[in-house]
Design a protein around this motif. Sequence first.
Motif: not given
Length: 551
Positions: A52-80
Motif C-alpha cells: 500500500a505504501a508503494a502504491a501511494a509513494s511519492a515519485d522519487a524522479r521529482k526529487l528536486a534537491e540532492y537527498p543524500f546529504t547525510l552520506g551512507v553507513a554500514s554496520g554489524d557485519p556477519r559472515p554473509g
Amino acid sequence: MSSADSSADHSPQLRAAARHFVRHLGRRRFLTAASAAAALAFAVDLPGGDEAAAAASADARKLAEYPFTLGVASGDPRPGSVVLWTRLAPRPYEPGSGLPRAPFRVSWEVAHDEAFGRIARRGDVLAHPEFDHSVHVEPDGLDPDRVYCYRFRAGPWISPVGRTRTAPARDARIRELRLAAVSCQAYYHGYFTAHRHLAAEDLDVVFHLGDYLYEYPVDAVGGERRYTDRVLPAHYDKETATLGDYRLRYGLYKSDPDLMAAHAAHPFVVTWDDHETENNYADDIPENDVPPEEFLLRRAAAYRAYWENMPLRGPQRPDGPDMRLYRRLHFGRLAQFDVLDTRQYRSDQAYGDGAHIPGPESQDPARTMTGATQERWLIEGWRSSRALWNVVPQQVTFSQRKLDLNPAAKVSMDAWDGYPASRDRVLDGAEAAGVENLMVLTGDVHAAYAYDIKRDFETPGARTVGTEVTATSISSGRDGADRPGNWETYTRANPHMRLYNGRRGYVKVTLGERLAQVDFRAVTHVTTPGGQVGTIASFVTEAGNPGLEPV
C-alpha cells in the motif's frame, strides 16, 4: 540524576504503568491533539504494509534537491551480511528535512568493485516518513570476510559510495583483526578531525562506544566551530526533548563531512551511552525529578531517532521506550564481541551520580549495571565462546578509578565503581567460563586510559585478569592536554593504570593469534580545523598472559 531520596517517589508500580503507557501509545485512540501527535510519532507498524505504501509513494524522479546529504553507513557485519544505511534529507537542518510525508523508493547496490562493474546484490526499498525516510538494508548471500562497495539511488540522485566488509565465517581461522574504538563527539566542542584520520586507517570494523551526539543546546555558530561559514537555525539552541528535536540533532551531526567519511570507509558497530537521550539517566530514572511518563516519552523519542540514524538491524528497532541494543558478533575463531548497554537496565546511581566515597548504598549486592537478563546473557555467551579474544565494547569505566589520594578515596558513582557487586559478578562469570583473554573497550570519560583489570583492585599484587582500553573523545572536552591537571593524582592512586592522556582521538587495536597491540592515536587540536594525528602510546598484551606492556 535524581537523588536517592527524590527517585524513591517513582514507585515501581507507577514506573511500570508509565512504561506500559508509552509502549502502547501508538496502538490506541486518543482524544487530544497532543496525544494523537505522540501516537503518530511512536507508531512502529507501517500503515497498510509496503504494498500500500508503494502504491501511494511519492515519485522519487521529482526529487528536486540532492537527498543524500547525510552520506551512507554500514554496520554489524556477519559472515554473509552487513547492514547498509542512508537517510533521505535534502534539507537536514529543517523539520521534515524538506520532504513530504510520503514514502520514496530507494534502490541499492552492493558490488565487488568501486566502479560497480561486478554487482553482488541489488534491490529496492521504501524510505518511510514514519522512520524519517531512513533506510536499513540487510543484504544476505554475501561472501564472508570480503570487502564490498555499496551505494543508493533515489530518482536521478546517486549517493556517495561506501566501503564495507563482512565478517569471517564463524569457524574460520583468521590471523589478524584490525579495529578502532571511538566515543564522545560533542559538535559544539570542536571539529570531528579525528574521524577524518580514522577514515584513512586500514581497519576491519569500528566500534562507537556512545555519546554519538549531545542533547545540549548548540548556538548559531556551532560553539567552537565558529570558523565555519554558516549560521545554524535557532531551533538547535535548546536541549533536545521531542522526536523532532532528536531527528534535527542527528541531521546536524551526521552532516559533518569528517563523520560521513569515517562511516563511508568502515562498518560501524554502535552502542549508546547517556547523551543520546539525557545526561546520566539510569533505566527509567531521569537526571532531574520529572514524572516517569514524561521521561519515558523522551526516552522513546531518543531511542526511535537513534535507530533511525544508525546502521542497525531489524531486531534493534525500538518498541516505545524499550530497545534491545546489546548483541553479539563473531569474527571467526579469533574474536567474540559482546556489545553491552549499561544505561537502559542499570540501578539508579548511588549517592547521586557524581564522585562519592563507596558506602553501603553503592556496595549493595542487589545493584546492577546491566540488569539481570543482560548479565546472564553475557556470562552464558562466554561459556559457549570458542574465540581466542573475548572483547566487551561498553560505555563507562570498568576498572577501579580512584579520584583522590585519601585512604577512603572517592570514585565515580556513574561508572562500574558505583556498582562493584555487578562488576564482581561479571568477573566471576568470566573466570567460571574460562575466559583467558578478556578485553574491555570503554568510552565516556574524554581521555585515553589503559588499565590492567585486577581480580581485587584493593590488594597490591593481585592477579591481572584482563585489560581495559578506553578511547578518548572525538571532540568532547575541546583540545585537551597530554597531562591533565589531575594526572599525577590519578596515576598515583591507581597503580593498575598504565596510561592517562587527555587529548582527542581514537584507539586502534590489532588482535592477533599471539598478542594484541593497542595504539592510542591523538590529534593536535580540534577547536580549529586541520589537526594532525599521531600515536601517543602503544601497548601489547599476550594471549594467555593478561596485562599491558608498553611498546
